[in-house]
Enzyme design. Sequence first.
Site: not given
Length: 276
Positions: A11-12, A74, A159, A193, A195
């Site tokens: 993942d980035s 990702c 995050e 996503c 996240h």
Amino acid sequence: MEHKQSIGIFDSGYGGLTVFKSIARQLPQYNYIYLGDNARTPYGDHSFETIYQYTLECVEWLFAQGCPLVILACNTASAKALRSIQQNVLPFKYPDRRVLGVIRPTAEIVGGFTKTKRIGIMGTRGTVNSESYLMEINKFFPEITISQQSCPMWVPLIENDEHLNPGADYFVVKYVNQLMQKDEQIDCIVLACTHYPLLVPKIKKILPNGVELLAQDDIVANSLCLYLENHPEIASRIDKGHTTSFFTSGDAAAFDAHASIFFGAAVVSSHVNLKA
């Protein structure tokens, strides 16, 4: 660095750890290497060509560590780099390796979760603007009508470990309401996503009755289980040593501090220079 044959997870940044967490829970027997390109995140801010180049560098690094199979955990990389790597790189340079993404597994099953044939996609601006989900879902379910909603504040909240606090509720309600206002017949929402699984409890609290919520973590893990069953020639090359290694192109201490939010357990990583 020498490793036995492992499944590579890329993942980035951090979101792919939610996918990895589900994969490791369902397939704990295998060896894994996780790579976060945190030094160059977020990928969504870059051009198509740059995203492709960054993704390819990370995939090739994982290949060099002994990964016959790499999962692009990702959405941005899956949308803008996966197909080019699969069609233009693997057949000629790595014919014995495989790279899979997170968009197709979701697109393949979404039709089974909607009765109204109206679904919603919630993602980052980059993913929404790419229209990758529209194109993939249309291949499998052309009868489905899709509405999209970008959620630019969700990733920063997660995050910064603010996603569970009451202050996050405003942005959860805002984006869900904006999506539902586009089509009141939506009965299935895809969280596009990696996240976003961390926001599932809050989202479920405000969803109208009868609206299904699909997060990518378990979907991708389920898809990988089926893939390995159907491709024993790949599965047989992956060692079953129950080992996990974490790497980041950014600062390892910073990565470890944030990664535990997504992985649900302590993470100890090593720094890697991808251009070395």
